[in-house]
Each structure stands twice: as C-alpha cells, then as structure tokens.
Design an enzyme around this catalytic site. Structure first.
Site, PDB file in Angstrom:
ATOM      1  N   SER A 210       0.847  -1.194   0.000  1.00  0.00           N
ATOM      2  CA  SER A 210       0.000   0.000   0.000  1.00  0.00           C
ATOM      3  C   SER A 210       0.879   1.239   0.000  1.00  0.00           C
ATOM      4  O   SER A 210       2.072   1.155  -0.309  1.00  0.00           O
ATOM      5  CB  SER A 210      -0.936  -0.020   1.211  1.00  0.00           C
ATOM      6  OG  SER A 210      -1.935   0.960   1.057  1.00  0.00           O
ATOM      7  N   ASN A 211       0.327   2.377   0.341  1.00  0.00           N
ATOM      8  CA  ASN A 211       1.112   3.609   0.383  1.00  0.00           C
ATOM      9  C   ASN A 211       0.677   4.449   1.572  1.00  0.00           C
ATOM     10  O   ASN A 211      -0.196   4.037   2.337  1.00  0.00           O
ATOM     11  CB  ASN A 211       0.988   4.368  -0.942  1.00  0.00           C
ATOM     12  CG  ASN A 211      -0.469   4.659  -1.261  1.00  0.00           C
ATOM     13  OD1 ASN A 211      -1.141   5.355  -0.523  1.00  0.00           O
ATOM     14  ND2 ASN A 211      -0.967   4.062  -2.348  1.00  0.00           N
ATOM     15  N   ARG A 212       1.269   5.640   1.711  1.00  0.00           N
ATOM     16  CA  ARG A 212       1.072   6.397   2.947  1.00  0.00           C
ATOM     17  C   ARG A 212      -0.096   7.374   2.889  1.00  0.00           C
ATOM     18  O   ARG A 212      -0.223   8.239   3.746  1.00  0.00           O
ATOM     19  CB  ARG A 212       2.375   7.119   3.292  1.00  0.00           C
ATOM     20  CG  ARG A 212       3.470   6.123   3.632  1.00  0.00           C
ATOM     21  CD  ARG A 212       4.819   6.773   3.670  1.00  0.00           C
ATOM     22  NE  ARG A 212       4.897   7.783   4.693  1.00  0.00           N
ATOM     23  CZ  ARG A 212       5.901   8.640   4.822  1.00  0.00           C
ATOM     24  NH1 ARG A 212       6.903   8.580   3.976  1.00  0.00           N
ATOM     25  NH2 ARG A 212       5.901   9.521   5.780  1.00  0.00           N
ATOM     26  N   SER A 213      -0.960   7.243   1.898  1.00  0.00           N
ATOM     27  CA  SER A 213      -2.099   8.164   1.819  1.00  0.00           C
ATOM     28  C   SER A 213      -3.027   7.956   3.015  1.00  0.00           C
ATOM     29  O   SER A 213      -3.414   6.838   3.331  1.00  0.00           O
ATOM     30  CB  SER A 213      -2.862   7.903   0.522  1.00  0.00           C
ATOM     31  OG  SER A 213      -4.104   8.558   0.572  1.00  0.00           O
ATOM     32  N   ALA A 277      -4.829   7.477  -3.814  1.00  0.00           N
ATOM     33  CA  ALA A 277      -3.489   7.107  -4.264  1.00  0.00           C
ATOM     34  C   ALA A 277      -3.568   5.641  -4.708  1.00  0.00           C
ATOM     35  O   ALA A 277      -3.530   4.724  -3.884  1.00  0.00           O
ATOM     36  CB  ALA A 277      -2.493   7.280  -3.133  1.00  0.00           C
TER      37      ALA A 277
END
Ligand code: CTP
Length: 405
Positions: A210-213, A277
């Site tokens: 995943s990502n940091r959004s 994101a």
C-alpha cells in the site's frame, strides 16, 4: 462555504438525561458561526440549566417563564419564524407525542408549531418507551410530515439496560444539521464522486502493498462538496476516518475494486475527483495461504494495475453528464512538469499538483500545498493551508468547470 455561518438555529432541549450533551451541540454550532437560540422545556431545565446554554452560546437561553413574563411581545412566534432550522436534541417520548398532536403547552412546543423551517428530532428515552407502539406511530407521523429523525442509537440506557433509545452522538447530530442546512447550495442536484485513500494490493491473506495516503484530503473534498449542496458518493479504502454525514460510501481495497466501484457509480455523475493514491503495481500472484519464512529470500513479481483515470478518459463519451474529471499528482520532484504531463495524458479538466517532499504538506499531514493546473495552460499556485481549506478551493474550481459546460 460554511453552511452553518450566520444560520439561526433553535436548539430545543427536553426532559432527558441526554440534555447534558446539548451543551456540546450548542457550543460546536456557535463555534462554527451559527446563531444558537436554546429553548428548554420545564423537563429540560431539570437536567441542564439555562445558564449553561447561555454560557456556551453567548445568547439568552429561553424557558417557559419567557413565554409569560419575557420582554418580547410574542416570543414563541418570533423564535419559530426567525429560525433556519429547529433541532430538538434530546427529544423525549413526551415531547415527541406533543409535537405529533399539535400541543402547545410549552414555549418550545409553541415555537415548533409556529415555525416554517425544517425540524430535526433526536429521540432519547428508555428502550421500551421508544419501542412502544405509541412512540413508534408518533415518529412515523412526524416522518410523514418531513420532520427528520436522527437516531436513536443503541447502547447503555439510563435505566441500566442496554437497548435502542440513546440519543445519537452529538457529532452525528451536528453532521445532520450541517447537511440539512447545505441542501439548497449552488451544487444542488449535482452528483459528485470522490475517491480517497491508498489502495491495498494483497500479497497473501495477511500482507499488503500500500502507500502512505491517509485519505484526509479526499474526505475533506467530500465534505466540501456536501457543503455546497451536492449529492456525494465516496469510494474509499480508509476505515478509520468519520464519514461526512450524508455521503453514500463504498468501501474498497484494491485498485481493481476501486475501478469497478467507480464504473458502477459513474452514471449521472457530474464530477469525478480522483484523490485516491492508486497503487501502480500489484503482486502478480496473491497467495491464498500466509507465506511462511524459510530462511531464503522472497521475490515478489509485480504487474501493473489498471490506470483508472486513463480508462475513464477512454470511456468518457459513455458518461454524458460527466463535466469535470479531476486528478491529483503527488510528486517528489519536477512537480509542474510531471503534473502537466498527467493532465494531458489522462485528459483531465484540472490536476491538483502537490509536492510531497515538504515537511508540513502531503501524506499523513493535516496540511497541503498545491498548485492547480488547467488544460489551457493556466495555473493557480496556492500557499500551505489546511486540507479542509484546500478542499473548498478545489470545489470552487469544480463549480466553475461545471457551470461553464
Ligand atoms: N491514478 C489512477 N490509476 C492508477 C494510478 C493513478 O487513476 N493506477 C490516478 C490518481 O488517483 C491520480 C492521478 O491518476 O489522480 C495521478 O496519480 P499518480 O500516482 O500521481 O500518477 P501515475 O499516473 O500513477 O504516475 P506515477 O506514479 O508514475 O507518477
């Protein structure tokens, strides 16, 4: 854009232990710029004092004494006529019965009879009283007359029992007030689709890429669109943020699920705001069982996900009402150049470019610094600001795009 600003709200407080929560509602409304006139019934006065309400609203809190001995000529008519919204929180079973049958035996009941504005009712009572056929029929009658009923919620009741009858959380009541007051806004009857959060691509049943959004910017945009009167659908991967009151919500996890949810909800949409994101890659194989470590290295082979905005651009002719498609470009270098290339490639009506290398802006922060870019080459450079404030400016631009079409 603040739908509460300068709105006159009559906050009616009746006899229920939940009356203490009315102080929080009155205080929040006042801080948001509303003019709050609290009116307590004799039962309400037993649970909370007019002084408390006066202190948090900065205005006289009325009681039945004002009806007979007040300085104003016809207090109940004035209160009823001069309100943009009447909120009864908490509304006891007795008071609900009274307004259902048109009784006028208190200043508050008279003001409700005299009012022309929407009325929001937040019931609060014991579970058996709430489920009693008389109360249920009264509430059904009020709904038929377009009174809006909020709650009640389930939980611990004053009787010590657990059941349905607790007044809804003040935050939910505040959300309902904000939503009701925004309905006549400039985006009335417009449908807005907002995506939020980082997508999650499964490696196995436990692990994800995943990502940091955080999703905060998308949620702020959903709230700003609601504040302008729009009907809003929020497609989100985030489960920890409160949903803005009045939003339709679709929870998704992966890029694929997000794409499916977008196309399922795109008919009749006037503006798509692609704030999520979306992961660009996912594991080629998502293992059914948890991967076990055996001391050796693990190689993950990734495949590209679908580019949702590119797909929307290809199929845009199918969606005749879609007047505005907005993308985001979160960049760590060459901000404007990269954002311009995405704007053109994805055939967007506007892109919100933000530099994520700044200490105070971008992912996980409550602030953002952005630049809006448009297909005609024009730009709007903005200073660092709260995500709520940026959301309002984004909606301002979207409104202009929609009006132009
Ligand atoms: N986006 C999308 N589908 C993807 C990836 C991104 O619809 N698979 C959308 C995002 O929601 C955003 C815009 O495209 O509104 C730009 O996303 P971004 O990640 O900045 O750009 P990418 O096109 O993925 O390019 P890169 O990651 O190489 O910068």
């Amino acid at each position: 854009m603040n739908p509460l600003k300068d709105k006159k709200i009559l906050l009616g407080i009746t006899g229920s232990i939940a009356a203490y929560k009315a102080a929080e509602i009155a205080s929040s409304l006042t801080k948001s710029g509303a003019i709050v006139n609290a009116v307590l019934t004799p039962g309400g006065e037993k649970f909370i004092t007019p002084l408390t309400l006066h202190s948090v609203t900065g205005r006289h809190a009325s009681v039945d004494k004002d009806l007979w001995e007040g300085e104003q000529h016809v207090t109940h008519i004035e209160l009823g006529h001069n309100s943009d919204l009447i909120v009864i929180a908490p509304a006891s079973a007795d008071f609900i019965a009274k307004i259902t049958h048109g009784f006028g035996d208190s200043l508050l009941a008279l003001a409700v009879l005299a009012g022309h504005c929407p009325v929001l009712v937040a019931p609060a009572m014991d579970g058996d009283m709430y489920l009693n056929q008389a109360t249920q029929e009264n509430i059904a009658q009020l709904m038929k007359r377009n009174f809006q009923i909020i709650g009640p919620a389930s939980g611990h009741l004053a009787s010590g029992l657990v059941g349905v009858g607790r007044m809804s959380d003040p935050q939910e009541i505040l959300g309902a007030i904000r939503y009701t007051l925004s309905r006549g806004g400039i985006l009335k009857n417009k449908k807005i689709l907002v995506t939020a959060g980082g997508t999650q691509e499964a490696i196995d049943p436990v692990r994800i890429i995943s990502n940091r959004s955080s999703g905060k910017q998308g949620y702020a945009i959903a709230q700003a669109a609601l504040d302008l009167g729009a009907d809003v659908t929020l497609i989100t991967t985030v489960t920890t943020l409160p949903i803005p009151y009045g939003c339709k919500v679709v929870y998704v996890k992966s890029a694929k699920e997000m794409q499916n949810a977008i196309f399922e909800n795109l008919t009749d949409i006037n503006a798509l705001i692609m704030c999520a994101a979306v992961a660009d890659f996912r594991p080629e194989v998502s293992e059914k069982e948890k991967i076990k470590k055996d001391g050796s290295e693990l190689l993950l082979r990734l495949e590209p996900t679908e580019d949702i905005l590119l797909e929307v651009a290809k199929r845009r002719y199918e969606y005749t009402k879609l007047n505005a498609v907005i993308g985001f470009a979160a960049e760590s270098e060459n901000l404007i150049k990269n954002a311009e290339s995405k704007l053109n490639k994805k055939k967007l009506d506007m892109i919100v470019a933000n530099d994520i290398s700044g200490k105070e802006s971008g992912f996980e922060s409550d602030k953002n610094q952005a630049c809006f870019l448009f297909p005609d080459g024009s730009k709007r450079d903005l200073p660092l600001m709260g995500k709520d404030q940026l959301a309002e400016l984004i909606m301002e631009e979207i409104n202009k795009i929609i009006i132009k079409q």
